[in-house]
Scaffold this active site. Structure first.
Site, mmCIF file in Angstrom:
data_model
loop_
_atom_site.group_PDB
_atom_site.id
_atom_site.type_symbol
_atom_site.label_atom_id
_atom_site.label_comp_id
_atom_site.label_asym_id
_atom_site.label_seq_id
_atom_site.Cartn_x
_atom_site.Cartn_y
_atom_site.Cartn_z
ATOM 1 N N ASP A 37 6.296 -37.102 -16.994
ATOM 2 C CA ASP A 37 4.926 -36.825 -17.414
ATOM 3 C C ASP A 37 4.935 -35.759 -18.506
ATOM 4 O O ASP A 37 5.326 -34.620 -18.268
ATOM 5 C CB ASP A 37 4.093 -36.334 -16.226
ATOM 6 C CG ASP A 37 2.641 -36.133 -16.625
ATOM 7 O OD1 ASP A 37 1.935 -37.136 -16.792
ATOM 8 O OD2 ASP A 37 2.227 -34.960 -16.801
ATOM 9 N N TYR B 171 1.795 -29.448 -23.956
ATOM 10 C CA TYR B 171 2.825 -28.666 -23.248
ATOM 11 C C TYR B 171 3.840 -28.057 -24.220
ATOM 12 O O TYR B 171 4.694 -27.275 -23.829
ATOM 13 C CB TYR B 171 3.553 -29.520 -22.202
ATOM 14 C CG TYR B 171 2.646 -30.125 -21.140
ATOM 15 C CD1 TYR B 171 1.358 -29.648 -20.935
ATOM 16 C CD2 TYR B 171 3.072 -31.190 -20.355
ATOM 17 C CE1 TYR B 171 0.519 -30.215 -19.991
ATOM 18 C CE2 TYR B 171 2.238 -31.760 -19.395
ATOM 19 C CZ TYR B 171 0.963 -31.268 -19.217
ATOM 20 O OH TYR B 171 0.133 -31.830 -18.278
ATOM 21 N N LYS C 46 -0.101 -37.454 -23.498
ATOM 22 C CA LYS C 46 -1.559 -37.277 -23.421
ATOM 23 C C LYS C 46 -2.138 -36.833 -24.761
ATOM 24 O O LYS C 46 -1.537 -36.002 -25.458
ATOM 25 C CB LYS C 46 -1.913 -36.230 -22.354
ATOM 26 C CG LYS C 46 -1.256 -36.509 -21.012
ATOM 27 C CD LYS C 46 -1.700 -35.568 -19.929
ATOM 28 C CE LYS C 46 -0.820 -35.718 -18.711
ATOM 29 N NZ LYS C 46 0.372 -34.853 -18.739
ATOM 30 N N HIS D 35 -6.354 -36.445 -22.270
ATOM 31 C CA HIS D 35 -5.960 -35.321 -21.413
ATOM 32 C C HIS D 35 -7.149 -34.701 -20.669
ATOM 33 O O HIS D 35 -7.059 -34.342 -19.504
ATOM 34 C CB HIS D 35 -5.262 -34.260 -22.280
ATOM 35 C CG HIS D 35 -4.337 -33.369 -21.525
ATOM 36 N ND1 HIS D 35 -3.202 -32.839 -22.073
ATOM 37 C CD2 HIS D 35 -4.367 -32.896 -20.253
ATOM 38 C CE1 HIS D 35 -2.571 -32.088 -21.181
ATOM 39 N NE2 HIS D 35 -3.269 -32.104 -20.068
HETATM 40 N N1 LIG Z 1 -3.450 -33.832 -16.679
HETATM 41 C C1 LIG Z 1 -3.544 -32.537 -16.525
HETATM 42 O O1 LIG Z 1 -4.518 -31.903 -16.965
HETATM 43 C C2 LIG Z 1 -2.457 -31.813 -15.789
HETATM 44 C C3 LIG Z 1 -2.709 -30.513 -15.318
HETATM 45 C C4 LIG Z 1 -1.698 -29.870 -14.608
HETATM 46 C C5 LIG Z 1 -0.494 -30.508 -14.395
HETATM 47 N N2 LIG Z 1 -0.264 -31.769 -14.886
HETATM 48 C C6 LIG Z 1 1.042 -32.457 -14.702
HETATM 49 O O2 LIG Z 1 1.424 -32.401 -13.325
HETATM 50 C C7 LIG Z 1 2.688 -31.763 -13.214
HETATM 51 C C8 LIG Z 1 2.841 -31.053 -11.892
HETATM 52 O O3 LIG Z 1 1.850 -30.071 -11.705
HETATM 53 P P1 LIG Z 1 2.105 -28.506 -11.883
HETATM 54 O O4 LIG Z 1 3.202 -28.263 -12.817
HETATM 55 O O5 LIG Z 1 0.775 -27.924 -12.197
HETATM 56 O O6 LIG Z 1 2.460 -27.944 -10.456
HETATM 57 P P2 LIG Z 1 3.317 -28.409 -9.191
HETATM 58 O O7 LIG Z 1 4.156 -29.560 -9.472
HETATM 59 O O8 LIG Z 1 2.349 -28.461 -8.060
HETATM 60 O O9 LIG Z 1 4.208 -27.108 -8.977
HETATM 61 C C9 LIG Z 1 5.220 -26.767 -9.863
HETATM 62 C C10 LIG Z 1 5.792 -25.433 -9.418
HETATM 63 O O10 LIG Z 1 6.376 -25.565 -8.127
HETATM 64 C C11 LIG Z 1 7.710 -25.130 -8.157
HETATM 65 N N3 LIG Z 1 8.473 -26.051 -7.309
HETATM 66 C C12 LIG Z 1 8.879 -27.301 -7.608
HETATM 67 N N4 LIG Z 1 9.542 -27.832 -6.574
HETATM 68 C C13 LIG Z 1 9.573 -26.906 -5.606
HETATM 69 C C14 LIG Z 1 10.142 -26.870 -4.320
HETATM 70 N N5 LIG Z 1 10.811 -27.894 -3.836
HETATM 71 N N6 LIG Z 1 9.984 -25.747 -3.583
HETATM 72 C C15 LIG Z 1 9.296 -24.695 -4.079
HETATM 73 N N7 LIG Z 1 8.735 -24.658 -5.294
HETATM 74 C C16 LIG Z 1 8.880 -25.767 -6.064
HETATM 75 C C17 LIG Z 1 8.140 -25.196 -9.599
HETATM 76 O O11 LIG Z 1 9.087 -24.188 -9.881
HETATM 77 P P3 LIG Z 1 10.409 -24.402 -10.797
HETATM 78 O O12 LIG Z 1 10.042 -25.240 -11.977
HETATM 79 O O13 LIG Z 1 10.766 -23.020 -11.170
HETATM 80 O O14 LIG Z 1 11.444 -25.056 -9.913
HETATM 81 C C18 LIG Z 1 6.854 -24.912 -10.330
HETATM 82 O O15 LIG Z 1 6.659 -23.544 -10.441
HETATM 83 C C19 LIG Z 1 2.711 -30.850 -14.440
HETATM 84 O O16 LIG Z 1 3.979 -30.345 -14.717
HETATM 85 C C20 LIG Z 1 2.155 -31.768 -15.487
HETATM 86 O O17 LIG Z 1 3.130 -32.689 -15.916
HETATM 87 C C21 LIG Z 1 -1.241 -32.429 -15.553
#
Ligand SMILES: NC(=O)c1ccc[n+]([C@@H]2O[C@H](COP(=O)([O-])OP(=O)(O)OC[C@H]3O[C@@H](n4cnc5c(N)ncnc54)[C@H](OP(=O)(O)O)[C@@H]3O)[C@@H](O)[C@H]2O)c1
Length: 458
Positions: free
Chosen positions: A188, A193, A222, A255
């Site tokens: 994704d 980003y 996006k 987005h």
């Molecule tokens: N469309 C939109 O507007 C939008 C908005 C937000 C996000 N997104 C997409 O969704 C993806 C995921 O969401 P997100 O990045 O907001 O948050 P998330 O996936 O809920 O959380 C990511 C965080 O959790 C940590 N993590 C990952 N695996 C873990 C585990 N097994 N144990 C403990 N901590 C862990 C990661 O740390 P480390 O990386 O340090 O391991 C990172 O800090 C984004 O990266 C993006 O691609 C889209």
């Protein structure tokens, strides 16, 4: 204490944090963080009020709107990290002060600005409008157990992938390579980003090394808010293709429903520090998105952060219906109603922030963290899994696609290991009940943009 003005922020927005020394204070734009009443605004609010004034109301859309909230919701301290200022700004944080204001190296900030690559070269090279098999002959398809879903346009999408928001370029290349080795097939991405070039390198190298074939990959990007104007949509898509080193995307999403003024800045601000919006209707943007499919720049098109009413508006005029809506979704914000609506429409929900985005820049120390939830931890203990695996598996069993982000190799591996166990109905119900209606990514500073999606219930 030195206060950067907003223009200076814009100027330095590409410079990694670590180039500034000393103690930093990071302030959120008013109303930009979580809107939940569970989030305490905190005493610091009053203390830091002058910052908000200095930056202007920093809220709303310049010509149409006034600030909804007049004070920063909270302030946090942070030491320098590699995150770029733009990433922080993008997700709602204003970096304001350096308490000793001097750079230790005495270097001029402008010197450090990386020279941007000449995109025009790349853009000319990209539009190969055929489906290209970029696979070396001797590469064999490797089987993975990732469940898939058939989208309403007939293409098949993995229900699990790697998120890349806030993954620094220096780390994301390794992370994507590792993920592809482990078996991930969906990545994704997004122009906003600011790391698509690094992701592109990882994809290219992995294909060259026969770790994966292009045909096996499902790459999402996006359209950022500054490109909503229909005549900008195609070049924005080509830019992402160029950065990602691809001849086509599998999925391209709008987005956010809110458009910003077109231009070079990811987030354009007026002199008062307010985001400058456009009135371009996302319905017009959608028509231009359909053109991308006709030109084979992307196979599928979809939405992100759209509410029911906004999807209905697009549905009415669409020649190509949106195949997905990517929205925040985790045990504390389970999107039950939106999910039911999307299911009826045959639109797949992609759950973003499935772990509750625990490291987003405006996270509060004392906020409930889904990965530390006692019930999630108990289920994890009973099933011999990690809390993150429980949150990921929860989405897959609900029929949602899910895209946890990590740049840590061990987490990339363990997050992937979710196909060989099942949560019982009872466990699923327990997790369903954890919903706290807590939105972690609300962009509430834009709450009075005419197309802000989260004023409706779902
Ligand atoms: N469309 C939109 O507007 C939008 C908005 C937000 C996000 N997104 C997409 O969704 C993806 C995921 O969401 P997100 O990045 O907001 O948050 P998330 O996936 O809920 O959380 C990511 C965080 O959790 C940590 N993590 C990952 N695996 C873990 C585990 N097994 N144990 C403990 N901590 C862990 C990661 O740390 P480390 O990386 O340090 O391991 C990172 O800090 C984004 O990266 C993006 O691609 C889209």
């Amino acid at each position: 204490m030195k206060i950067f003005n907003i223009n200076l922020l814009k100027l330095i927005s590409k410079i990694p944090f670590r180039q500034y020394s000393g103690e930093y204070r990071i302030y959120h734009f008013p109303g930009f963080a979580n809107t939940s009443n569970k989030d305490n605004v905190g005493e610091k609010k009053q203390k830091k009020l002058h910052i908000s004034k200095t930056l202007g109301a920093a809220s709303g859309i310049s010509d149409t709107l006034t600030a909804q909230n007049s004070a920063p919701e909270h302030a946090i301290k942070s030491s320098p990290t590699k995150k770029s200022f733009t990433n922080l700004l993008l997700e709602g944080t204003t970096v304001v002060t350096n308490t000793n204001s001097k750079s230790p190296s005495g270097e001029c900030a402008e010197k450090k600005v990386e020279k941007k690559p000449d995109k025009s070269k790349c853009l000319r090279a990209v539009p190969r409008l055929k489906w290209v098999n970029e696979l070396p002959e001797d590469c064999r398809a490797k089987k993975t157990d990732i469940p898939t879903v058939k989208l309403r346009d007939g293409y098949v999408m993995p229900m699990f992938g790697l998120g890349t928001w806030l993954s620094p370029s220096a780390k994301v290349e390794k992370a994507v390579k590792h993920a592809l080795k482990v078996g991930y097939r969906m990545i994704d991405c997004a122009h906003a980003y600011e790391n698509e070039e690094a992701v592109g390198k990882a994809i290219k190298k992995s294909i060259e090394k026969c770790i994966v074939k292009r045909d096996e990959l499902f790459i999402t990007s996006k359209l950022w808010n500054t490109f909503h104007d229909p005549h900008l949509v195609m070049s924005a898509c080509r830019q992402s293709l160029c950065d990602l080193n691809l001849s086509y995307l599998n999925l391209y999403l709008i987005h956010w429903p809110m458009g910003y003024r077109a231009g070079d800045e990811l987030i354009p601000y007026d002199a008062c520090g307010r985001v400058i919006g456009t009135r371009v209707d996302y319905v017009e943007t959608w028509k231009a998105m359909e053109e991308l499919v006709a030109r084979r720049l992307t196979r599928s098109i979809g939405l992100a952060n759209f509410n029911k009413h906004q999807i209905e508006r697009i549905w009415k005029i669409a020649k190509i219906k949106p195949v997905v809506n990517q929205v925040e979704c985790h045990p504390y914000f389970n999107q039950k109603r939106l999910m039911a609506y999307l299911k009826k429409k045959g639109i797949v929900l992609i759950a973003y922030s499935p772990l509750g985005a625990p490291a987003r820049p405006w996270v509060k120390k004392d906020e409930p963290n889904v990965l530390h939830d006692n019930l999630i931890k108990t289920i994890a203990f009973n099933t011999g899994r990690t809390p993150a695996q429980i949150c990921i598996r929860y989405q897959i069993q609900r029929g949602n696609a899910v895209i946890p982000k990590s740049v840590t190799p061990s987490r990339i591996e363990s997050n992937f290991d979710v196909t060989n166990f099942e949560l019982s109905d009872e466990e699923m119900k327990i997790i369903d009940k954890l919903d706290k209606k807590i939105r972690r990514v609300s962009l509430s500073m834009l709450a009075n943009h005419p197309h802000y999606p989260f004023n409706d219930k779902f």
